[in-house]
Design an enzyme around this catalytic site. Structure first.
Site, PDB file in Angstrom:
ATOM      1  N   ASP A  50      60.700 -26.085  63.511  1.00 50.80           N
ATOM      2  CA  ASP A  50      60.853 -27.037  64.372  1.00 50.80           C
ATOM      3  C   ASP A  50      62.352 -27.662  64.156  1.00 50.80           C
ATOM      4  OD1 ASP A  50      60.936 -28.996  66.251  1.00 50.80           O
ATOM      5  OD2 ASP A  50      58.960 -29.787  65.438  1.00 50.80           O
TER       6      ASP A  50
ATOM      7  N   HIS B  27      56.839 -24.660  75.950  1.00 51.62           N
ATOM      8  CA  HIS B  27      57.443 -25.844  75.411  1.00 51.62           C
ATOM      9  C   HIS B  27      59.085 -25.652  75.576  1.00 51.62           C
ATOM     10  CE1 HIS B  27      57.913 -29.520  73.426  1.00 51.62           C
ATOM     11  NE2 HIS B  27      58.818 -28.982  72.442  1.00 51.62           N
TER      12      HIS B  27
HETATM   13  C1  HEM Z   1      62.074 -27.270  70.711  1.00 54.29           C
HETATM   14  C2  HEM Z   1      57.796 -28.520  68.683  1.00 54.29           C
HETATM   15  C3  HEM Z   1      57.826 -32.527  71.097  1.00 54.29           C
HETATM   16  C4  HEM Z   1      62.048 -31.552  73.005  1.00 54.29           C
HETATM   17  C5  HEM Z   1      60.683 -27.136  70.027  1.00 54.29           C
HETATM   18  C6  HEM Z   1      60.522 -25.961  69.135  1.00 54.29           C
HETATM   19  C7  HEM Z   1      59.154 -26.313  68.571  1.00 54.29           C
HETATM   20  C8  HEM Z   1      58.697 -27.852  68.854  1.00 54.29           C
HETATM   21  C9  HEM Z   1      58.425 -25.607  67.537  1.00 54.29           C
HETATM   22  C10 HEM Z   1      60.943 -24.694  69.082  1.00 54.29           C
HETATM   23  C11 HEM Z   1      62.107 -24.943  68.045  1.00 54.29           C
HETATM   24  C12 HEM Z   1      63.443 -25.522  68.219  1.00 54.29           C
HETATM   25  O1  HEM Z   1      64.036 -25.332  68.908  1.00 54.29           O
HETATM   26  O2  HEM Z   1      63.190 -26.747  67.649  1.00 54.29           O
HETATM   27  C13 HEM Z   1      57.473 -29.622  69.262  1.00 54.29           C
HETATM   28  C14 HEM Z   1      56.215 -30.285  68.905  1.00 54.29           C
HETATM   29  C15 HEM Z   1      56.188 -31.422  69.261  1.00 54.29           C
HETATM   30  C16 HEM Z   1      57.164 -31.624  70.387  1.00 54.29           C
HETATM   31  C17 HEM Z   1      54.879 -29.948  67.736  1.00 54.29           C
HETATM   32  C18 HEM Z   1      54.989 -32.551  69.446  1.00 54.29           C
HETATM   33  C19 HEM Z   1      54.195 -32.764  68.498  1.00 54.29           C
HETATM   34  C20 HEM Z   1      58.908 -32.666  71.698  1.00 54.29           C
HETATM   35  C21 HEM Z   1      59.148 -33.755  72.700  1.00 54.29           C
HETATM   36  C22 HEM Z   1      60.293 -33.675  73.083  1.00 54.29           C
HETATM   37  C23 HEM Z   1      60.849 -32.319  72.797  1.00 54.29           C
HETATM   38  C24 HEM Z   1      58.438 -34.924  72.913  1.00 54.29           C
HETATM   39  C25 HEM Z   1      61.294 -34.097  74.090  1.00 54.29           C
HETATM   40  C26 HEM Z   1      61.137 -35.082  74.990  1.00 54.29           C
HETATM   41  C27 HEM Z   1      62.405 -30.393  72.456  1.00 54.29           C
HETATM   42  C28 HEM Z   1      63.636 -29.825  72.986  1.00 54.29           C
HETATM   43  C29 HEM Z   1      63.607 -28.438  72.175  1.00 54.29           C
HETATM   44  C30 HEM Z   1      62.374 -28.342  71.495  1.00 54.29           C
HETATM   45  C31 HEM Z   1      64.746 -30.327  73.633  1.00 54.29           C
HETATM   46  C32 HEM Z   1      64.681 -27.191  72.306  1.00 54.29           C
HETATM   47  C33 HEM Z   1      64.473 -26.555  73.369  1.00 54.29           C
HETATM   48  C34 HEM Z   1      65.467 -25.331  73.569  1.00 54.29           C
HETATM   49  O3  HEM Z   1      66.685 -25.619  74.130  1.00 54.29           O
HETATM   50  O4  HEM Z   1      65.280 -24.228  73.110  1.00 54.29           O
HETATM   51  N1  HEM Z   1      59.897 -28.246  69.934  1.00 54.29           N
HETATM   52  N2  HEM Z   1      57.969 -30.237  70.031  1.00 54.29           N
HETATM   53  N3  HEM Z   1      59.965 -31.656  71.843  1.00 54.29           N
HETATM   54  N4  HEM Z   1      61.631 -29.337  71.525  1.00 54.29           N
HETATM   55 FE1  HEM Z   1      59.819 -29.961  70.820  1.00 54.29          FE
END
Ligand code: HEM
Length: 403
Positions: free
Chosen positions: A219, A312
């Protein structure tokens, strides 16, 4: 107490801080001096144009406590100013590994800085109190809107002042929080406090490897990087913001519980579809390795989108949200079991941005209404703080707003 200790002169000596041995043979006042370990001796500079704890240290610390305070009734501008001046002085000493003075808890004396950072900010509710005019609240600091599926506990959200305390040692974090709380006594009272953790230093073969969250996913991969040409513009407030906040940032805090029993019951290939990345390597399902660019248009041999329509990373991507970007720098939390026997654990999600209206808000609006991850998470608390620029030596945090 703090001001009299002469912060400036002592900070420079911090690199040589060492601690006294308290072995059975030597009394606690004994002369044996044991140098701090590598981890304990590390210092993240406190003074500067930007607050530490946003981008520095680059490698996120292993422990954090997030705290919010509310001003006591009737507190005036002078008292708020004094609080910020004293917090600044205390943070400068503690982050340099120095005790606050003779009265400062002896438990802290054997501790170094352990990369301690103390990052301070102002919540929407501060404006209109303590002589801070309501009209001075930036539009970007309006309370966050409600999002679909929010299940927020007001007692664990919001607050007049927010402080993020992080270090590589939980004792250092605890002592720093206690000290800040003590300094605030009479002026501001603790509203809520939440404890999180990330990876311990030395726990991974590659210190720079992206962290994993409690769902087991890598993440943070597609976070903006400080070397990106538009990084500063996206994360830090520039000329378009109010003068007192230039060089500062906005942080959105969300306590997001993970429904881990449900998640763990899902087969790994289904988990990967929910996110849009492989669980083992973090590579996007469009192919390549962890840091390969995501191809949102790629299709598999079956003609379906490789990254599912409700994945996501598709819905969170800047490309899906008119360029909206946040810097994610959260901590896991694990607070035992709930009454129903499921873990009270998840993510203390921290998102940094130059303007929440071009960062968290549009992204979360999209995620709340369609993210496949929603079946496995609950947003349970929320806060927004404007984090002023850093303090150069001789000035205090927030001085631009309060002088
Ligand atoms: C990407 C997990 C909540 C925004 C990701 C990734 C994972 C992840 C595994 C892919 C790896 C990475 O690029 O970092 C989670 C989990 C969440 C959560 C487990 C809640 C428990 C959120 C929230 C937001 C968010 C609340 C924003 C409002 C993003 C963004 C990306 C991302 C902007 C990158 C997307 C891209 O451009 O590829 N998240 N996330 N995430 N997450 Fe989350």
């Amino acid at each position: 107490l703090v001001a009299a200790a002469g912060v400036g002169g002592l900070v420079g000596a911090a690199a040589t801080v060492s601690l006294r041995s308290e072995s059975a043979a030597a009394p606690s006042t004994g002369a044996a001096v044991v140098p701090l370990s590598d981890l304990g001796a590390r210092i993240v500079p406190f003074h500067g144009a930007r607050q530490a704890g946003i981008v520095t240290p680059l490698r996120q610390q292993a422990h954090a406590v997030l705290v919010a305070f509310d001003l006591e009734n009737g507190v005036g501008r002078d008292a708020l100013r004094t609080l910020l001046r004293d917090w600044t002085a205390a943070a400068a000493r503690l982050t340099a590994g120095l005790p606050l003075g003779p009265e400062h808890s002896t438990a802290a004396l054997g501790l170094g800085a352990a990369s301690l950072t103390v990052t301070v900010g102002f919540g929407p509710s501060l404006f209109g109190k303590a002589g801070v005019a309501a009209k001075d609240r930036p539009d970007a600091l309006a309370p966050l809107p409600a999002f679909a599926n929010d299940a927020l506990d007001p007692a664990r959200g919001d607050g007049d002042l927010g402080v993020i305390v992080a270090a590589d040692d939980p004792n250092v974090v605890f002592q720093a929080v206690r000290a800040l709380q003590g300094i605030a006594r009479g002026t501001a009272k603790l509203r809520w406090q939440q404890t999180g953790f990330a990876r311990a230093r030395g726990a991974s073969g590659d210190e720079g490897a992206t962290l994993r969250n409690l769902m087991g996913q890598i993440d943070g991969t597609n976070n903006p990087k400080p070397a990106d040409p538009d990084f500063d513009r996206r994360v830090f407030v520039g000329d378009e913001g109010p003068a007192w906040l230039r060089g500062g940032s906005y942080v959105v805090i969300r306590r997001i519980r993970m429904l881990l029993d449900d998640w763990d019951a899902l087969a790994v290939d289904r988990q990967e579809k929910v996110i849009g990345r492989r669980k083992d390597t973090g590579a996007p399902l469009s192919g390549g390795t962890e840091f390969s660019p995501v191809d949102l248009g790629a299709r598999g041999t079956d003609g379906r989108l490789a990254v599912a329509p409700d994945a996501h990373i598709r819905l969170a991507a800047a490309a899906s949200n008119a360029g909206a970007t946040v810097l994610r720098r959260g901590f896991s939390y694990a607070d035992g079991l709930r009454d129903d026997g499921t873990p009270d654990a998840g993510l203390l999600f921290l998102a940094w941005q130059a303007d929440p209206r071009k960062g968290f808000i549009p992204v979360q609006q999209r995620l709340a209404n369609g993210d496949a991850l929603n079946r496995f998470i609950r947003h349970e608390a929320s806060a927004l703080f404007a984090m002023p620029p850093g303090a150069v030596e001789g000035r205090y945090l927030g001085q631009e707003l309060l002088e």
